[in-house]
Scaffold this motif. Structure first.
Motif, PDB file in Angstrom:
ATOM      1  N   ARG A 161       0.852  -1.340   0.124  1.00  0.00           N
ATOM      2  CA  ARG A 161      -0.078   0.164  -0.094  1.00  0.00           C
ATOM      3  C   ARG A 161       0.744   1.305   0.180  1.00  0.00           C
ATOM      4  O   ARG A 161       0.620   2.295  -0.565  1.00  0.00           O
ATOM      5  CB  ARG A 161      -0.798  -0.136   1.092  1.00  0.00           C
ATOM      6  N   LEU A 198       1.646   2.991  -5.636  1.00  0.00           N
ATOM      7  CA  LEU A 198       1.221   4.246  -6.547  1.00  0.00           C
ATOM      8  C   LEU A 198       2.512   4.648  -7.006  1.00  0.00           C
ATOM      9  O   LEU A 198       2.594   5.180  -8.184  1.00  0.00           O
ATOM     10  CB  LEU A 198       0.422   5.373  -5.685  1.00  0.00           C
ATOM     11  N   LYS A 242       3.522   4.918 -11.141  1.00  0.00           N
ATOM     12  CA  LYS A 242       3.927   6.063 -11.693  1.00  0.00           C
ATOM     13  C   LYS A 242       5.521   5.701 -12.426  1.00  0.00           C
ATOM     14  O   LYS A 242       5.536   6.201 -13.670  1.00  0.00           O
ATOM     15  CB  LYS A 242       4.282   7.234 -10.548  1.00  0.00           C
ATOM     16  N   LEU A 270      -7.667  -3.112  -5.464  1.00  0.00           N
ATOM     17  CA  LEU A 270      -8.506  -1.574  -5.076  1.00  0.00           C
ATOM     18  C   LEU A 270      -7.738  -0.600  -6.264  1.00  0.00           C
ATOM     19  O   LEU A 270      -8.506   0.044  -6.806  1.00  0.00           O
ATOM     20  CB  LEU A 270      -7.942  -1.266  -3.897  1.00  0.00           C
ATOM     21  N   VAL A 271      -6.511  -0.568  -6.273  1.00  0.00           N
ATOM     22  CA  VAL A 271      -5.891   0.435  -7.137  1.00  0.00           C
ATOM     23  C   VAL A 271      -6.254   0.008  -8.716  1.00  0.00           C
ATOM     24  O   VAL A 271      -6.566   1.065  -9.376  1.00  0.00           O
ATOM     25  CB  VAL A 271      -4.125   0.390  -6.864  1.00  0.00           C
ATOM     26  N   THR A 315      -9.613   0.929  -9.415  1.00  0.00           N
ATOM     27  CA  THR A 315      -9.813   2.496  -9.581  1.00  0.00           C
ATOM     28  C   THR A 315      -9.330   3.188 -10.698  1.00  0.00           C
ATOM     29  O   THR A 315      -9.950   4.022 -11.541  1.00  0.00           O
ATOM     30  CB  THR A 315      -9.142   3.118  -8.292  1.00  0.00           C
ATOM     31  N   VAL A 316      -7.996   2.809 -11.070  1.00  0.00           N
ATOM     32  CA  VAL A 316      -7.578   3.349 -12.234  1.00  0.00           C
ATOM     33  C   VAL A 316      -8.170   2.905 -13.610  1.00  0.00           C
ATOM     34  O   VAL A 316      -8.414   4.064 -14.732  1.00  0.00           O
ATOM     35  CB  VAL A 316      -5.862   3.109 -12.339  1.00  0.00           C
ATOM     36  N   GLN A 366     -11.413   2.437 -13.981  1.00  0.00           N
ATOM     37  CA  GLN A 366     -12.377   3.218 -13.994  1.00  0.00           C
ATOM     38  C   GLN A 366     -12.248   4.669 -14.347  1.00  0.00           C
ATOM     39  O   GLN A 366     -12.781   5.535 -15.070  1.00  0.00           O
ATOM     40  CB  GLN A 366     -13.303   3.469 -12.458  1.00  0.00           C
ATOM     41  N   LEU A 367     -11.185   5.145 -13.737  1.00  0.00           N
ATOM     42  CA  LEU A 367     -10.583   6.777 -13.848  1.00  0.00           C
ATOM     43  C   LEU A 367     -10.427   6.810 -15.250  1.00  0.00           C
ATOM     44  O   LEU A 367     -10.626   7.872 -15.918  1.00  0.00           O
ATOM     45  CB  LEU A 367      -9.509   7.011 -12.758  1.00  0.00           C
ATOM     46  N   TRP A 368      -9.414   5.763 -15.891  1.00  0.00           N
ATOM     47  CA  TRP A 368      -9.061   6.111 -17.201  1.00  0.00           C
ATOM     48  C   TRP A 368     -10.088   5.345 -18.435  1.00  0.00           C
ATOM     49  O   TRP A 368      -9.867   5.699 -19.504  1.00  0.00           O
ATOM     50  CB  TRP A 368      -7.647   5.293 -17.386  1.00  0.00           C
ATOM     51  N   ILE A 382     -17.635   5.397  -8.736  1.00  0.00           N
ATOM     52  CA  ILE A 382     -16.002   4.879  -9.051  1.00  0.00           C
ATOM     53  C   ILE A 382     -15.604   4.231  -7.627  1.00  0.00           C
ATOM     54  O   ILE A 382     -15.034   2.924  -7.437  1.00  0.00           O
ATOM     55  CB  ILE A 382     -14.717   5.638  -9.600  1.00  0.00           C
ATOM     56  N   LEU A 408      -6.782   4.372   0.681  1.00  0.00           N
ATOM     57  CA  LEU A 408      -6.083   4.043  -0.529  1.00  0.00           C
ATOM     58  C   LEU A 408      -6.828   4.284  -1.937  1.00  0.00           C
ATOM     59  O   LEU A 408      -6.019   5.016  -3.076  1.00  0.00           O
ATOM     60  CB  LEU A 408      -5.811   2.626  -0.890  1.00  0.00           C
ATOM     61  N   VAL A 409      -8.144   4.130  -1.991  1.00  0.00           N
ATOM     62  CA  VAL A 409      -8.998   4.550  -3.182  1.00  0.00           C
ATOM     63  C   VAL A 409      -8.990   6.177  -3.550  1.00  0.00           C
ATOM     64  O   VAL A 409      -8.575   6.456  -4.582  1.00  0.00           O
ATOM     65  CB  VAL A 409     -10.414   3.913  -3.092  1.00  0.00           C
ATOM     66  N   GLU A 460      -6.498   8.276  -2.395  1.00  0.00           N
ATOM     67  CA  GLU A 460      -5.230   8.526  -2.878  1.00  0.00           C
ATOM     68  C   GLU A 460      -4.922   8.277  -4.287  1.00  0.00           C
ATOM     69  O   GLU A 460      -4.448   8.925  -5.147  1.00  0.00           O
ATOM     70  CB  GLU A 460      -4.357   7.805  -2.027  1.00  0.00           C
ATOM     71  N   THR A 461      -5.561   7.205  -4.704  1.00  0.00           N
ATOM     72  CA  THR A 461      -5.303   6.883  -6.328  1.00  0.00           C
ATOM     73  C   THR A 461      -6.174   7.981  -6.967  1.00  0.00           C
ATOM     74  O   THR A 461      -5.615   8.422  -7.970  1.00  0.00           O
ATOM     75  CB  THR A 461      -6.007   5.483  -6.507  1.00  0.00           C
ATOM     76  N   MET A 462      -7.265   8.126  -6.694  1.00  0.00           N
ATOM     77  CA  MET A 462      -8.162   9.037  -7.231  1.00  0.00           C
ATOM     78  C   MET A 462      -7.411  10.647  -7.370  1.00  0.00           C
ATOM     79  O   MET A 462      -7.307  11.200  -8.412  1.00  0.00           O
ATOM     80  CB  MET A 462      -9.476   9.190  -6.821  1.00  0.00           C
ATOM     81  N   MET A 505      -4.218  10.954  -7.234  1.00  0.00           N
ATOM     82  CA  MET A 505      -2.992  11.054  -8.048  1.00  0.00           C
ATOM     83  C   MET A 505      -3.363  10.836  -9.576  1.00  0.00           C
ATOM     84  O   MET A 505      -2.677  11.427 -10.389  1.00  0.00           O
ATOM     85  CB  MET A 505      -2.044  10.013  -7.507  1.00  0.00           C
ATOM     86  N   PHE A 506      -4.388  10.026  -9.844  1.00  0.00           N
ATOM     87  CA  PHE A 506      -4.529   9.683 -11.317  1.00  0.00           C
ATOM     88  C   PHE A 506      -5.969  10.213 -11.933  1.00  0.00           C
ATOM     89  O   PHE A 506      -6.329  10.069 -12.997  1.00  0.00           O
ATOM     90  CB  PHE A 506      -4.723   8.083 -11.471  1.00  0.00           C
ATOM     91  N   GLY A 507      -6.518  10.976 -11.205  1.00  0.00           N
ATOM     92  CA  GLY A 507      -8.029  11.455 -11.536  1.00  0.00           C
ATOM     93  C   GLY A 507      -7.938  12.719 -12.079  1.00  0.00           C
ATOM     94  O   GLY A 507      -6.466  13.378 -12.325  1.00  0.00           O
ATOM     95  N   PRO A 508      -8.684  13.629 -12.432  1.00  0.00           N
ATOM     96  CA  PRO A 508     -10.110  13.136 -12.349  1.00  0.00           C
ATOM     97  C   PRO A 508     -10.623  12.204 -13.557  1.00  0.00           C
ATOM     98  O   PRO A 508      -9.889  12.017 -14.427  1.00  0.00           O
ATOM     99  CB  PRO A 508     -10.703  14.554 -12.599  1.00  0.00           C
ATOM    100  N   PRO A 509     -11.697  11.623 -13.328  1.00  0.00           N
ATOM    101  CA  PRO A 509     -12.029  10.548 -14.330  1.00  0.00           C
ATOM    102  C   PRO A 509     -12.320  11.123 -15.827  1.00  0.00           C
ATOM    103  O   PRO A 509     -12.455  12.422 -15.777  1.00  0.00           O
ATOM    104  CB  PRO A 509     -13.637   9.939 -13.838  1.00  0.00           C
TER     105      PRO A 509
END
Lengths: 313, 97
Positions: free
Chosen positions: A50, A54, A58, A91-92, A95-96, A98-100, B31, B83-84, B86-88, B90-94
């Motif tokens: 954890r 990230l 990167k 989880l990561v 999330t990515v 969906q974000l991407w 999300i 964690l979710v 933090e991920t959002m 760093m890599f967001g917005p959608p």
């Protein structure tokens, strides 16, 4: 052109890799190393992953020179492995993805090893010996499944070696197995110990004072038996224990005797890594597979032969 | 970012815990929901939780037999949630759909 990003974190290694049509663009990895005499526990391992995941993600993008928009699919390890670390990574990945706005693919860890081995070595249709801290299986492909011909009936060979290292307090840096191998090279006295092969299967528990010779001979025997059964002329060794040069040497002797070819990869790819998950994901994605979010749960048990291998004939 | 209510005993003998997490948009709340809901609770019995989204708020409701079991599950969830988030961050917005 298909670019797949893969996440792996089922044991104490956390890796993120990117593959583009068979080319490894990046494959950074971190290992959670415990003090000598200690193994790694799920919650501590998850905490380690954890903290760095990230950053490693990167790095993977930067080293590949890519942006999220360039990725076609996000693959991650669905199982098998330790629960808490698997969840952290999933989880990561979810999330990515969906974000991407990218499709998600849950990959079987063992199949990740197999597909990476096939990619790197170009072996055609080998009998596979998969040996690591968590798994010991002899596998052959047949009709859309990676069939398990033989396996450990108790613990993995790497687990046996790791526990032996713990007992005599060998350093876990870079890995206990590597340090056993270095010490074994200097050894000259062979000690006769019980040899437990049962047909296609092996047993390793209760024999924690083993040295490499006996363990590896057992693995060579069951691999040879599977080869004879399948009429195979190729052997591919995958998994962390596959780094061991003595194992490769002993397997090589058996292969030479049979006129067969031996394939193995180096520590970049036989030790758990993200690119292997990306590679298996690439194969699955190109053959039309996708994992829906509600089905993307992780699982500690996930047998190699549960997966339909849609990308091979 | 979170508003918490402490546990109450509503007569069923079960401990209840609720958590509401506001997000910048409904899309981001969904999300988070879809990342956090697939995995089953590691402990088979004695605890259940439900995740829902309303507007741009993610709501989580727990029901547990014992405080100790509740604490472990809530603790774990908050770790996962952070964690979710933090991920959002760093890599967001959608991306636009």
């Amino acid at each position: 052109m298909t670019v797949v990003l893969g996440f792996e974190g089922s044991a104490n290694k956390i890796g993120v890799g990117i593959i583009r049509d068979g080319e490894v663009l990046s494959n950074p990895r971190r290992t959670y190393i415990t003090p000598p005499g200690q193994g790694f526990l799920p919650s501590d391992t998850a905490r380690h992953h954890r903290a760095v995941i990230l950053t490693v993600l990167k790095e993977a993008l930067e080293q590949a020179g890519l942006k999220p928009a360039d990725i076609d699919c996000v693959a991650y390890t669905k199982g098998p492995g330790m629960g808490a670390p698997l969840v952290t990574v999933a989880l990561v990945a979810r999330t990515v993805a969906q974000l991407w706005g990218k499709p998600l693919l849950g990959v079987n860890h063992c199949i990740g090893h197999i597909e990476m081995g096939r990619l790197i070595t170009n072996a055609n249709n080998p009998t596979v010996l998969y040996v690591s801290g968590g798994n010991t299986q002899v596998i052959a492909y047949s009709e859309r499944r990676y069939r398990i011909f033989g396996e450990t009936i108790d613990i993995a060979v790497g687990n046996c070696l790791d526990r032996f290292a713990r007992v005599i307090k060998i350093s876990n840096d870079p890995s206990p197995g590597y340090n056993i191998e270095q010490m074994a090279k200097k050894g000259s006295q062979y000690v006769e110990l019980p040899y437990t092969v049962k047909g296609m299967d092996v047993s390793f528990s209760g024999i924690l004072s083993y040295i490499e010779e006996t363990l590896f001979s057992m693995l060579v025997e069951i691999t040879e038996r599977a080869m004879a059964h399948c009429g195979s002329q190729e052997v591919l060794i995958v998994g962390g224990v596959g780094c061991n040069l003595r194992l490769q040497e002993m397997m090589g002797v058996m292969c030479k005797e049979r006129g067969a070819k031996l394939f193995a990869t180096d520590e970049r790819f036989c030790i758990d890594n993200g690119a292997m998950i990306a590679q298996a994901g690439w194969e699955m994605f190109r053959s039309g597979q996708v994992t829906e979010l509600e089905d993307s749960w992780i699982t500690q048990r996930y047998r190699t032969d549960e997966v339909e291998v849609t990308w091979r004939d | 970012m979170a508003a918490l209510e402490s546990e109450t005993n509503n007569g069923t003998g079960k401990l209840e815990f609720s958590l509401d997490v506001p997000f910048p948009s409904s899309r981001e709340a969904i999300i988070a929901l879809q990342s956090l809901s697939p995995d089953r609770e590691p402990r088979k019995g004695g605890i259940s939780k439900q995740l829902t989204v309303s507007g741009s708020t993610l709501s989580v409701r727990w029901s547990a037999d014992e405080a100790r079991i509740l604490r472990v599950s809530v603790n774990s969830f908050l770790d996962h949630l952070s964690l979710v988030l933090e991920t959002m961050e760093m890599f967001g917005p959608p991306v636009s759909q």
